[in-house]
Every structure is written in structure tokens, then in C-alpha cells.
Design a protein around this motif. Structure first.
Motif, PDB file in Angstrom:
ATOM      1  N   PHE A  53       0.836  -1.198   0.000  1.00 27.42           N
ATOM      2  CA  PHE A  53       0.000   0.000   0.000  1.00 27.42           C
ATOM      3  C   PHE A  53       0.875   1.255   0.000  1.00 27.42           C
ATOM      4  O   PHE A  53       0.657   2.179  -0.786  1.00 27.42           O
ATOM      5  CB  PHE A  53      -0.918  -0.011   1.227  1.00 27.42           C
ATOM      6  N   VAL A  54       1.864   1.279   0.885  1.00 28.10           N
ATOM      7  CA  VAL A  54       2.763   2.437   0.988  1.00 28.10           C
ATOM      8  C   VAL A  54       3.505   2.640  -0.327  1.00 28.10           C
ATOM      9  O   VAL A  54       3.593   3.762  -0.840  1.00 28.10           O
ATOM     10  CB  VAL A  54       3.762   2.265   2.159  1.00 28.10           C
ATOM     11  N   ARG A  55       4.031   1.559  -0.900  1.00 25.31           N
ATOM     12  CA  ARG A  55       4.768   1.668  -2.161  1.00 25.31           C
ATOM     13  C   ARG A  55       3.880   2.221  -3.271  1.00 25.31           C
ATOM     14  O   ARG A  55       4.268   3.147  -3.982  1.00 25.31           O
ATOM     15  CB  ARG A  55       5.340   0.314  -2.569  1.00 25.31           C
ATOM     16  N   HIS A  56       2.671   1.698  -3.393  1.00 22.83           N
ATOM     17  CA  HIS A  56       1.760   2.167  -4.443  1.00 22.83           C
ATOM     18  C   HIS A  56       1.357   3.632  -4.223  1.00 22.83           C
ATOM     19  O   HIS A  56       1.286   4.404  -5.183  1.00 22.83           O
ATOM     20  CB  HIS A  56       0.518   1.287  -4.530  1.00 22.83           C
ATOM     21  N   ALA A  57       1.099   4.003  -2.980  1.00 22.37           N
ATOM     22  CA  ALA A  57       0.723   5.384  -2.682  1.00 22.37           C
ATOM     23  C   ALA A  57       1.866   6.335  -3.029  1.00 22.37           C
ATOM     24  O   ALA A  57       1.645   7.409  -3.598  1.00 22.37           O
ATOM     25  CB  ALA A  57       0.330   5.527  -1.212  1.00 22.37           C
ATOM     26  N   GLN A  58       3.101   5.929  -2.731  1.00 25.94           N
ATOM     27  CA  GLN A  58       4.251   6.766  -3.090  1.00 25.94           C
ATOM     28  C   GLN A  58       4.403   6.865  -4.598  1.00 25.94           C
ATOM     29  O   GLN A  58       4.771   7.920  -5.121  1.00 25.94           O
ATOM     30  CB  GLN A  58       5.530   6.218  -2.463  1.00 25.94           C
TER      31      GLN A  58
END
Length: 158
Positions: A53-58
Motif C-alpha cells: 500500500f505504501v509503495r503504491h501510494a508513493q
């Protein structure tokens, strides 16, 4: 989904580095899990989903602060308007960057054309004495008109 895995496997599955996971944990984005008998950090499926989730949001341009907020919002109900507001803000920032890059592209292309035109017109002038871009930048920056002094050695000097 994946069961409990060591940090290296979690990193591979989530598409991030081990250092990135440690950094995310330090910031409080990812909860610290348990450790194996050998001292390796262990991650479950939920933590790996959080990493992804964090990777995609970044990748969508959200800052880590915004990602943290998004992670909190995903635990609540009826938050679409808040997420939409964040998306609109980021979209506007991207559009501003695109406009700025477009202006920069035009300026660089013009500078290159100008350099090529000047160098073709002044073929008899030595290369060191003629750089239209440097001359233009000197004028823009209010230089006193002195030439750039090269630190190259002259032949024969050691």
C-alpha cells in the motif's frame, strides 16, 4: 497470501528494499512484528499488504506524511471525500510540474538552437571564446562581463 516471512522475503514480495522496510517501521508506517529465533524481523500478510500500500501510494506521488494519513483513513468508513481532496491536491501539483517542465523544455530547446546558430555563424572564433549560453547566463545574472577563467594548464606549464 503469504504467511509469516523474514524481512528479506517480505521486501521481495512487497517490491521494496529491506532498508526501506526498516525506514517505514522507524516512521511508524509499518508495525513492528515479531522476530525469528535467529533475530530476523518477521512479517505477516497484513504487514506485507501495508508495505505494498505504501509503495503504491508513493508511486502516485503521495508524501510519506500523506501515506500515513491514507493508512489511517483506510481504517475508517465514509472517507472518500477526504481521499478525493488529497487526490485533487496531488493532481494539481503534478499539473504544475508538467507545465514547469514544458516551459523548461522550450527554454532548453531554444538555448540549444541558439548555441548551434551562433557556433555556425562564428566558426572562426575559438570554442573557448564563444559559448552563447554562458554569455547569456552572464548577462542574466548581472556579471561584470569578465571571462570565465579556465583552470586548465597552459602547454609547457607544470
Amino acid at each position: 497470501m503469504v504467511g509469516v516471512v523474514h524481512i528479506g522475503k517480505a521486501a521481495k514480495v512487497a517490491g521494496v528494499s529491506v532498508d526501506t522496510i526498516c525506514f517505514y517501521q522507524k516512521l511508524g508506517l509499518i508495525k513492528s512484528g515479531g522476530r525469528s529465533a535467529g533475530g530476523y524481523r518477521l512479517f505477516d500478510g497484513g504487514q506485507i499488504r501495508d508495505l505494498t500500500f505504501v509503495r503504491h501510494a508513493q508511486e502516485l506521488g503521495f508524501s510519506l506524511t500523506e501515506v500515513k494519513e491514507l493508512m489511517q483513513l483506510r481504517q475508517e468508513h465514509h472517507v472518500c471525500s477526504e481521499v478525493q481532496s488529497m487526490l485533487k491536491h496531488n493532481l494539481e501539483a503534478v499539473r504544475e510540474k508538467i507545465n514547469g517542465l514544458s516551459r523548461l523544455e522550450v527554454e532548453l530547446a531554444d538555448a540549444l538552437r541558439s548555441c548551434n546558430r551562433e557556433l555556425q555563424l562564428k566558426r572562426e572564433i575559438k570554442h573557448e571564446d564563444c559559448c552563447p549560453l554562458l554569455t547569456k547566463l552572464d548577462r542574466i545574472n548581472g556579471s561584470d562581463g569578465t571571462k570565465h577563467v579556465s583552470n586548465r594548464r597552459k602547454p609547457g606549464n607544470k
